[in-house]
Design a protein around this motif. Structure first.
Motif, PDB file in Angstrom:
ATOM      1  N   GLN A   2       0.824  -1.207   0.000  1.00  0.00           N
ATOM      2  CA  GLN A   2       0.000   0.000   0.000  1.00  0.00           C
ATOM      3  C   GLN A   2       0.860   1.259   0.000  1.00  0.00           C
ATOM      4  O   GLN A   2       0.511   2.271  -0.621  1.00  0.00           O
ATOM      5  CB  GLN A   2      -0.916  -0.002   1.221  1.00  0.00           C
ATOM      6  N   ASP A   3       1.992   1.206   0.687  1.00  0.00           N
ATOM      7  CA  ASP A   3       2.902   2.348   0.767  1.00  0.00           C
ATOM      8  C   ASP A   3       3.835   2.450  -0.431  1.00  0.00           C
ATOM      9  O   ASP A   3       4.602   3.400  -0.549  1.00  0.00           O
ATOM     10  CB  ASP A   3       3.738   2.250   2.048  1.00  0.00           C
ATOM     11  N   SER A   4       3.769   1.456  -1.327  1.00  0.00           N
ATOM     12  CA  SER A   4       4.671   1.418  -2.471  1.00  0.00           C
ATOM     13  C   SER A   4       4.285   2.447  -3.531  1.00  0.00           C
ATOM     14  O   SER A   4       3.114   2.537  -3.916  1.00  0.00           O
ATOM     15  CB  SER A   4       4.647   0.020  -3.095  1.00  0.00           C
ATOM     16  N   PRO A   5       5.252   3.232  -4.048  1.00  0.00           N
ATOM     17  CA  PRO A   5       4.951   4.163  -5.148  1.00  0.00           C
ATOM     18  C   PRO A   5       4.670   3.438  -6.462  1.00  0.00           C
ATOM     19  O   PRO A   5       4.155   4.023  -7.404  1.00  0.00           O
ATOM     20  CB  PRO A   5       6.233   5.000  -5.246  1.00  0.00           C
ATOM     21  N   VAL A   6       4.984   2.163  -6.506  1.00  0.00           N
ATOM     22  CA  VAL A   6       4.776   1.385  -7.730  1.00  0.00           C
ATOM     23  C   VAL A   6       3.352   0.824  -7.818  1.00  0.00           C
ATOM     24  O   VAL A   6       2.696   0.914  -8.864  1.00  0.00           O
ATOM     25  CB  VAL A   6       5.797   0.223  -7.812  1.00  0.00           C
ATOM     26  N   VAL A   7       2.854   0.239  -6.724  1.00  0.00           N
ATOM     27  CA  VAL A   7       1.537  -0.406  -6.768  1.00  0.00           C
ATOM     28  C   VAL A   7       0.539   0.153  -5.753  1.00  0.00           C
ATOM     29  O   VAL A   7      -0.606  -0.294  -5.696  1.00  0.00           O
ATOM     30  CB  VAL A   7       1.677  -1.934  -6.536  1.00  0.00           C
ATOM     31  N   GLY A   8       0.951   1.146  -4.970  1.00  0.00           N
ATOM     32  CA  GLY A   8       0.076   1.675  -3.928  1.00  0.00           C
ATOM     33  C   GLY A   8      -1.238   2.223  -4.441  1.00  0.00           C
ATOM     34  O   GLY A   8      -2.259   2.180  -3.741  1.00  0.00           O
ATOM     35  N   HIS A   9      -1.255   2.713  -5.675  1.00  0.00           N
ATOM     36  CA  HIS A   9      -2.473   3.302  -6.227  1.00  0.00           C
ATOM     37  C   HIS A   9      -3.596   2.277  -6.408  1.00  0.00           C
ATOM     38  O   HIS A   9      -4.766   2.646  -6.540  1.00  0.00           O
ATOM     39  CB  HIS A   9      -2.180   3.954  -7.588  1.00  0.00           C
ATOM     40  N   LEU A  10      -3.269   0.985  -6.380  1.00  0.00           N
ATOM     41  CA  LEU A  10      -4.276  -0.058  -6.578  1.00  0.00           C
ATOM     42  C   LEU A  10      -5.150  -0.276  -5.340  1.00  0.00           C
ATOM     43  O   LEU A  10      -6.107  -1.059  -5.372  1.00  0.00           O
ATOM     44  CB  LEU A  10      -3.610  -1.380  -6.958  1.00  0.00           C
ATOM     45  N   ILE A  11      -4.870   0.434  -4.253  1.00  0.00           N
ATOM     46  CA  ILE A  11      -5.601   0.245  -3.008  1.00  0.00           C
ATOM     47  C   ILE A  11      -7.091   0.519  -3.185  1.00  0.00           C
ATOM     48  O   ILE A  11      -7.934  -0.086  -2.499  1.00  0.00           O
ATOM     49  CB  ILE A  11      -5.030   1.163  -1.880  1.00  0.00           C
ATOM     50  N   ASN A  12      -7.446   1.370  -4.135  1.00  0.00           N
ATOM     51  CA  ASN A  12      -8.856   1.734  -4.316  1.00  0.00           C
ATOM     52  C   ASN A  12      -9.536   0.960  -5.450  1.00  0.00           C
ATOM     53  O   ASN A  12     -10.707   1.214  -5.753  1.00  0.00           O
ATOM     54  CB  ASN A  12      -8.972   3.237  -4.589  1.00  0.00           C
ATOM     55  N   GLU A  13      -8.817   0.012  -6.045  1.00  0.00           N
ATOM     56  CA  GLU A  13      -9.397  -0.794  -7.111  1.00  0.00           C
ATOM     57  C   GLU A  13     -10.400  -1.810  -6.536  1.00  0.00           C
ATOM     58  O   GLU A  13     -10.266  -2.260  -5.396  1.00  0.00           O
ATOM     59  CB  GLU A  13      -8.297  -1.568  -7.852  1.00  0.00           C
ATOM     60  N   ASP A  14     -11.427  -2.136  -7.302  1.00  0.00           N
ATOM     61  CA  ASP A  14     -12.381  -3.150  -6.865  1.00  0.00           C
ATOM     62  C   ASP A  14     -11.694  -4.506  -6.784  1.00  0.00           C
ATOM     63  O   ASP A  14     -10.792  -4.822  -7.577  1.00  0.00           O
ATOM     64  CB  ASP A  14     -13.564  -3.242  -7.843  1.00  0.00           C
ATOM     65  N   ILE A  15     -12.131  -5.322  -5.841  1.00  0.00           N
ATOM     66  CA  ILE A  15     -11.606  -6.684  -5.706  1.00  0.00           C
ATOM     67  C   ILE A  15     -12.387  -7.586  -6.636  1.00  0.00           C
ATOM     68  O   ILE A  15     -13.618  -7.591  -6.650  1.00  0.00           O
ATOM     69  CB  ILE A  15     -11.730  -7.176  -4.255  1.00  0.00           C
TER      70      ILE A  15
END
Length: 295
Positions: free
Chosen positions: A279-292
């Motif tokens: 979640q804190d990663s600048p690489v993949v952190g943006h996916l936190i709000n993606e639907d599961i």
């Protein structure tokens, strides 16, 4: 006294001894018809008579769980004898041979995976259609292990096989819920059985050429350690009573050793920490709000 098991039929693999025999006896006492399957026909005959002497309805069948045709034959005999099948307990399993990554023969891996994983798959594939067809629901109990919850050094094949059994159980629990078939993974720690001697029934197709065998001293050292661990375990009869208790409350994961909670809790915390890191990663952190994505 009437109960949810009374008059119903259970097929149990590896039922000639240990956990399988203890479950056969416990369920038999609940009024179930017991279909015992085992590769060791001599031990199977003795165990069959033991249950008969205790008033249990028993059918004994030779069963190598790595042979799907034999599973089909057991199901056919069970239906011919008792009419319906309500439960399968995929208990037959082997411990493999402890060893380093580079020392464990491919034949040993195939043996462990075929018995512990494919044997469970074959048992489910053979029995589920028979459970579905009467529409009354039923049970699948897959005997996994605490080793399926956290890997152990020098036991890669065994741990991998039991982790697979846990995952298969989780998948089938969702898939079969609408059919009222309850699926559980039994995850004990050490139980007093003969799993550390499972090489006694190792099928010839998994034989290892003598020149490729590990040093006998290493094998003996591993066997000695396994013997000590197994002999320190709980009696199989205690495990069987715990299984009955957990089935009545419809547990998906059946644990027998509450002292191992710290082990799984530690693993869960490590997984959670890894998600925080993602979640804190600048690489993949943006996916936190993606639907599961679910199925």
């Amino acid at each position: 006294m009437s109960n949810e098991f009374m008059g119903k039929t259970a097929i149990i693999s590896g039922a000639a001894g240990g956990i399988g025999l203890a479950l056969a006896e416990a369920l038999g006492k609940q009024g179930m018809n017991i279909v015992m399957g085992d590769i060791d026909i001599q031990a199977l005959a003795v165990s069959r008579q033991l249950l008969l002497d205790k008033g249990v309805n028993v059918l004994a069948c030779e069963l190598d769980v790595t042979d799907f045709k034999q599973w089909q034959d057991v199901v056919a005999r069970a239906k011919d004898t008792y009419g319906k099948i309500h439960m399968v307990i995929n208990n037959a399993g082997v411990g493999g041979i402890p060893g380093k990554i580079e020392d464990t023969e491919h034949e040993t891996w195939r043996w462990v995976m075929d018995v512990n994983v494919m044997g469970v798959l074959y048992g489910a594939q053979a029995c589920v259609p028979a459970i579905k067809e009467h529409g009354e629901g039923g049970w699948i109990v897959n005997v996994a292990s605490m080793a399926g919850m956290l890997g152990m050094p020098y036991a890669g094949a065994y741990c991998a096989s039991k982790a697979a059994v846990v995952s298969m159980t989780e998948s089938w629990a969702v898939e079969l819920k609408s059919h009222n078939i309850h699926v559980s993974a039994l995850c004990p720690a050490f139980v007093k059985t003969r799993i550390h001697e499972s090489h006694r029934n190792r099928q010839p197709k998994y034989a290892v050429a003598q020149e490729n065998r590990q040093d006998k001293k290493k094998l003996q050292a591993g066997a000695n350690a396994a013997t000590i661990a197994v002999e320190s375990g709980i009696p199989a009869g205690v495990l069987a009573q715990r299984v009955l208790e957990a089935l009545k409350s419809k547990q998906t994961y059946i644990y027998t050793h509450p002292n191992y909670r710290k082990v799984t809790s530690g693993r869960s915390q490590a997984i959670d920490n890894a998600f925080v890191d993602a979640q804190d990663s600048p690489v993949v952190g943006h996916l936190i709000n993606e639907d599961i994505v679910t199925f």
